[in-house]
Design a protein around this motif. Structure first.
Motif, PDB file in Angstrom:
ATOM      1  N   LYS A   1       0.814  -1.213   0.000  1.00  0.00           N
ATOM      2  CA  LYS A   1       0.000   0.000   0.000  1.00  0.00           C
ATOM      3  C   LYS A   1       0.852   1.270   0.000  1.00  0.00           C
ATOM      4  CE  LYS A   1      -4.118  -1.939   2.230  1.00  0.00           C
ATOM      5  NZ  LYS A   1      -5.047  -1.844   3.394  1.00  0.00           N
ATOM      6  N   CYS A   2       2.133   1.115   0.290  1.00  0.00           N
ATOM      7  CA  CYS A   2       3.046   2.262   0.263  1.00  0.00           C
ATOM      8  C   CYS A   2       3.681   2.330  -1.125  1.00  0.00           C
ATOM      9  CB  CYS A   2       4.119   2.116   1.340  1.00  0.00           C
ATOM     10  SG  CYS A   2       5.267   3.515   1.411  1.00  0.00           S
TER      11      CYS A   2
ATOM     12  N   LEU B   1       4.669   7.434   4.842  1.00  0.00           N
ATOM     13  CA  LEU B   1       6.009   7.041   4.414  1.00  0.00           C
ATOM     14  C   LEU B   1       6.217   7.371   2.941  1.00  0.00           C
ATOM     15  CD1 LEU B   1       8.709   5.758   5.163  1.00  0.00           C
ATOM     16  CD2 LEU B   1       7.750   3.525   4.574  1.00  0.00           C
ATOM     17  N   HIS B   2       5.187   7.181   2.129  1.00  0.00           N
ATOM     18  CA  HIS B   2       5.294   7.540   0.706  1.00  0.00           C
ATOM     19  C   HIS B   2       5.612   9.022   0.552  1.00  0.00           C
ATOM     20  CE1 HIS B   2       4.531   7.790  -3.573  1.00  0.00           C
ATOM     21  NE2 HIS B   2       3.628   8.727  -3.347  1.00  0.00           N
ATOM     22  N   ASP B   3       4.935   9.871   1.327  1.00  0.00           N
ATOM     23  CA  ASP B   3       5.199  11.311   1.262  1.00  0.00           C
ATOM     24  C   ASP B   3       6.646  11.625   1.632  1.00  0.00           C
ATOM     25  OD1 ASP B   3       2.582  11.747   0.507  1.00  0.00           O
ATOM     26  OD2 ASP B   3       1.897  12.289   2.523  1.00  0.00           O
TER      27      ASP B   3
ATOM     28  N   LEU C   1       6.811   0.955   9.170  1.00  0.00           N
ATOM     29  CA  LEU C   1       6.138   2.178   8.734  1.00  0.00           C
ATOM     30  C   LEU C   1       5.441   1.983   7.395  1.00  0.00           C
ATOM     31  CD1 LEU C   1       8.798   4.857   9.713  1.00  0.00           C
ATOM     32  CD2 LEU C   1       6.562   4.508  10.750  1.00  0.00           C
ATOM     33  N   GLY C   2       6.062   1.196   6.498  1.00  0.00           N
ATOM     34  CA  GLY C   2       5.436   0.929   5.206  1.00  0.00           C
ATOM     35  C   GLY C   2       4.124   0.191   5.347  1.00  0.00           C
TER      36      GLY C   2
ATOM     37  N   GLY D   1      14.288  12.095   7.093  1.00  0.00           N
ATOM     38  CA  GLY D   1      12.903  12.463   6.834  1.00  0.00           C
ATOM     39  C   GLY D   1      11.940  11.784   7.795  1.00  0.00           C
ATOM     40  N   ILE D   2      12.208  10.521   8.099  1.00  0.00           N
ATOM     41  CA  ILE D   2      11.360   9.793   9.049  1.00  0.00           C
ATOM     42  C   ILE D   2      11.433  10.430  10.425  1.00  0.00           C
ATOM     43  CG2 ILE D   2      11.112   7.605  10.293  1.00  0.00           C
ATOM     44  CD1 ILE D   2      11.926   6.179   7.697  1.00  0.00           C
TER      45      ILE D   2
END
Length: 277
Positions: free
Chosen positions: A93-94, A153-155, A145-146, A170-171
């Motif tokens: 889904k990511c 996470l995609h963002d 997270l994925g 970023g995380i």
């Protein structure tokens, strides 16, 4: 943190497999019986055993042969543990999650740490399989997270492509904690061995002082090495020289290993594809 508290409970079969994996001196037959509780896990292990990286022309059709003649007990334990995590956390889904890249980074870090540790006197008390597993599990928080927060996470992936900052940074900015801390939370909840919990809990702790410190330093070096090799860039030996000096790791060993890893990248990519499917 509320999302992390909702992490799924491991299925009974996975719990029994992890218990077998983390049982010292478990007989191979008992381990094989435990692994057989998960046909999907066995299929992936057989895929790895039959890959060009391991099999060298042999045809491996059952898990006992894979353990006895190809992979070996310690490697099967490490790979099985990683595959269980991958199966548990579906990251499809990511959109920005590249499973093959994730696993080639993890595998390259694990292989590098195990190979380099052989020449480091400070690491003689650690089993090669523990060092390998430590490398495999370093970035397990990204996998979590994925699965739990795929859109967020995609963002982060999209933003980091623009800024060229490390995904880990970023995380930390967006989530308020690093993926190492998230990985530690998972390992603690699932009662994984204390060594792996300690490595993730203290990975970014510059003030950490304990007998595990040399292993932490080695894993930090190997993470940089794997990223550089996979990107096809030359390793900056001056950048890692201070850390290598702390653990008495000759820079020439790093240079030689980087060349070997670069040559083996096609085979490692095939392994990563099997791990990530």
């Amino acid at each position: 943190m509320s999302s992390l508290k909702n992490l799924p409970v491991l299925p009974e079969a996975s719990l029994r497999i992890l218990d077998a994996i983390n049982t010292p001196d478990i007989p191979i037959e008992k381990l094989a019986d435990a692994l057989s509780l998960s046909p999907g896990l066995v299929a992936r292990l057989l895929g790895l055993a039959n890959s060009a990286y391991f099999a060298r022309g042999r045809n491996v059709s059952d898990i006992r042969t894979a353990i006895f003649q190809v992979l070996g007990l310690d490697l099967v334990k490490a790979l099985a543990m990683a595959i269980i995590f991958n199966v548990q956390f579906d990251t499809r889904k990511c959109q920005g999650f590249d499973a093959e890249y994730f696993w080639i980074r993890s595998l390259t870090t694990a292989v590098s740490a195990q190979k380099l540790a052989a020449d480091i006197p400070q690491l003689r008390e650690f089993a090669p399989s523990a060092i390998y597993s430590g490398g495999l599990l370093l970035n397990i928080g990204v996998l979590v997270l994925g699965y739990l927060l795929p859109e967020e996470l995609h963002d982060i992936f999209v933003e980091n492509k623009k800024t060229r900052l490390p995904v880990s940074e970023g995380i930390s900015r967006q989530m308020g904690q690093s993926h190492y801390q998230i990985g530690h939370f998972l390992l603690h909840k699932w009662h994984l061995p204390a060594l792996y919990q300690l490595l993730l809990q203290n990975y970014e702790n510059k003030d950490f002082e304990s007998t595990e410190l040399p292993l932490l330093i080695l894993l930090r070096v190997c993470e940089r090495l794997s990223a550089t090799v996979i990107a096809g860039e030359p390793i900056n030996l001056q950048e890692i020289e201070p850390e290598c000096r702390k653990i008495e790791l000759p820079l020439e060993n790093i240079r030689e290993l980087a060349e070997q890893l670069a040559e083996n990248q096609p085979a490692m990519q095939k392994l990563a594809a099997i791990m990530g499917n």
